[in-house]
Scaffold this active site. Structure first.
Site, mmCIF file in Angstrom:
data_model
loop_
_atom_site.group_PDB
_atom_site.id
_atom_site.type_symbol
_atom_site.label_atom_id
_atom_site.label_comp_id
_atom_site.label_asym_id
_atom_site.label_seq_id
_atom_site.Cartn_x
_atom_site.Cartn_y
_atom_site.Cartn_z
ATOM 1 N N ASP A 294 1.043 -1.274 0.193
ATOM 2 C CA ASP A 294 -0.472 0.123 0.053
ATOM 3 C C ASP A 294 0.692 1.154 0.199
ATOM 4 O O ASP A 294 1.060 1.540 0.903
ATOM 5 C CB ASP A 294 -1.357 0.311 0.642
ATOM 6 C CG ASP A 294 -1.652 0.950 1.261
ATOM 7 O OD1 ASP A 294 -2.161 1.603 0.246
ATOM 8 O OD2 ASP A 294 -2.067 1.081 2.647
ATOM 9 N N GLU A 328 -2.056 10.829 -0.144
ATOM 10 C CA GLU A 328 -2.662 10.901 -0.273
ATOM 11 C C GLU A 328 -2.839 9.888 1.394
ATOM 12 O O GLU A 328 -4.524 10.407 2.413
ATOM 13 C CB GLU A 328 -3.099 8.823 -1.188
ATOM 14 C CG GLU A 328 -4.356 8.382 -1.242
ATOM 15 C CD GLU A 328 -4.377 6.443 -0.412
ATOM 16 O OE1 GLU A 328 -5.042 6.575 0.159
ATOM 17 O OE2 GLU A 328 -3.695 6.945 0.778
#
Length: 548
Positions: A294, A328
């Site tokens: 991720d 993000e």
């Protein structure tokens, strides 16, 4: 090609290299395209080589590639250098964001009636953007739903000011995950006089594990806020119902304002500028680790697709624009900044957006964003159903099962669907628990030694790396996962946090969709806003931690 000059802070992008569609722009319809050559060229082995480079970058920079750190800057340089050498028009878009980090290990103890020391990052996790504090006080439960309702989002614990009508000033609030943002719960608690907040998971299947919450960069209440599991929350609630429970919370955090970071945009030198096909992935990791799954997996996959398109000499009919987003993990900041920076004229050019965030989970599923909303009731803008269909048809053609996943605002597609841009993409699972039915579809494990197993047991941890066992993961679990997948977690003889079987399948699907739309000659007119649920929190999404 030479890198385009950096776009200054706060500037509006003035070139066609950064553009976005409005609700009136057409989305390109999918027409048959032979994507086999590109899919054959894009290999999991090459993507894993990129991930090894990202791991080396993290290793050389304090173990992280979080936005605002040297590790992120080096990641940008690595990706940009390869793209420039391949002939892409590369633009760096600078922006500012508010960063968050912990300065010391947090503490959470039950002082009485049953003295218990809870383990950080196992039993509890400090909420991103929590304030600092060292408090010991009675615990007070707030409007809990126990047992939990049959559906996720049944609890409104802490969502209304009225929930705290009887709250005792100076207590620590115990609230339950549910329908509203974590920041709302914590802010209401602070306003009612709480000196700390414990948010526990809601309790339905997939909502039992230790909660990794984020409060968002706008949260500024000076109190410690932590997330914990449903089991611990339920136990504390039961004890509080029977008598006084005293708990201790301590967090030491730092929120830095206006930290510089950037997005990276790379565009094909050929293709129609009024039918831009955009594909994006966030390049930053969480501060706790290198972020190899991720979202190294999405970032490295897009990089390899771009490089192979160039190497094969593909000249798309429609411009393809790849994006690697910054910040993000701080709340979808980079992608939102990109959208907000555009003029109306520039906003007419993008036809659709494809998002790839976590596509190599070690205990994976194959998930497609629910563009038509038939599974979750939250549709994307018109044209999103077509994108969902392209992925569904592709997996069907390969004899591979897939499932829908909701447009729930957890990744960078959010800014696009909120602006009326058709969007879609792929996902292989994060902290949710894998079911036995899903094991039948995708392999892997639903339980290990009697405990449920998530799609990514190292989600948002230091062990999201090329060597998770070295970095703190359960060795037995990862060896069992690797065995269940016939060695597909290995790279260079070492078990990683990436499943190369998933990576190969999802990379092929991503390459297929990108090239299909890149070569399309038709369009779907009449795109519009997403459903009200999809767009109701524009600019307030809180990244890939659970928003609520």
């Amino acid at each position: 090609m030479k890198r385009t000059h950096t776009i200054g802070l706060g500037a509006v992008a003035a070139t066609a290299a950064i553009a976005l569609a409005t609700s009136t722009a057409p989305a390109i319809a999918a027409v048959p395209t032979d994507t086999s050559e590109l899919r054959a060229a894009v290999s999991a082995d090459a993507i894993m080589d990129h991930l090894a480079q990202l791991q080396a970058i993290a290793d050389a920079n304090g173990g992280t590639r979080a936005s605002g750190t040297p590790g992120y800057d080096a990641s940008i340089e690595y990706v940009a250098g390869l793209l420039e050498a391949a002939g892409y028009e590369v633009t760096i878009q600078d922006f500012l964001f508010n960063s968050f980090r912990e300065l010391s290990d947090p503490e959470f103890d039950q002082v009485s009636p049953n003295p218990t020391v809870y383990e950080p990052n196992v039993d509890f996790i400090t909420a991103d953007y929590s304030g600092s504090g060292d408090v010991t006080a009675p615990l007070q439960a707030v409007d809990l739903v126990l047992p939990p309702g049959p559906e996720a989002g049944s609890s409104t614990s802490g969502c209304e000011v009225e929930d705290f009508a009887d709250f005792v000033d100076g207590n620590i609030a115990l609230v339950q995950r549910g329908t509203c943002d974590f920041s709302v719960k914590a802010d209401n608690a602070f306003d009612a006089g709480a000196v700390g907040v414990i948010i526990f998971n809601e309790g339905q299947e997939g909502r039992t594990e230790t909660l990794a919450a984020t409060l968002g960069a706008e949260f500024n209440d000076p109190i410690p806020v932590v997330g914990t599991s449903f089991a611990i929350g339920e136990e504390l609630a039961g004890l509080a119902e029977a008598g006084e429970v005293v708990v201790h919370l301590q967090t030491e955090t730092l929120i830095e304002l206006d930290v510089p970071t950037s997005n990276l945009i790379a565009e094909t030198p050929t293709g129609r500028d009024d039918r831009v096909v955009m594909a994006g992935a966030h390049l930053d990791s969480v501060a706790e680790g290198p972020g190899i799954e991720d979202n190294g997996t999405g970032s490295a996959t897009l990089l390899e697709i771009a490089l192979q398109m160039a190497d094969l000499g593909i000249e798309p009919r429609n411009t393809v624009r790849f994006a690697w987003w910054g910040a993000e993990e701080a709340g979808l900041v980079g992608s939102q900044y990109y959208v907000d920076s555009l003029t109306k004229r520039q906003a007419k050019d993008i036809s659709l957006y494809l998002n790839f965030d976590m596509i190599g989970s070690p205990n994976f599923g194959r998930f497609i964003y629910d563009g038509n909303g038939d599974a979750f009731g939250t549709s994307g803008p018109n044209g999103s159903a077509s994108i969902e269909g392209v992925f569904e048809d592709y997996f069907d053609s390969q004899g591979l099962a897939s499932e829908p996943t909701a447009f729930d605002g957890r990744s960078d597609y959010d800014a696009f669907i909120s602006a009326g841009i058709p969007a879609g993409g792929l996902f292989t699972g994060a902290e949710d628990v894998k079911t036995e039915d899903q094991v039948a579809l995708y392999g892997g494990l639903a339980t290990y030694e009697g405990e449920p197993v998530s799609f990514d047991p190292c989600y948002h941890q230091a062990c999201d790396s090329m060597n998770p066992i070295r970095d703190g993961a359960d060795a037995g679990l990862y060896e069992a996962l690797n065995d269940a997948y016939g060695g597909e977690l290995e790279y260079g003889g070492v078990i990683t946090n990436v499943n190369t079987l998933a990576l190969e399948q999802m990379a092929d699907a991503a390459a297929h969709a990108i090239l299909t739309y890149a070569m399309s000659t038709s369009a779907v007119n009449g795109t519009g806003k997403a459903s009200p649920v999809a767009g109701q929190h524009v600019g307030e999404r809180l990244g890939s931690h659970f928003r609520r």
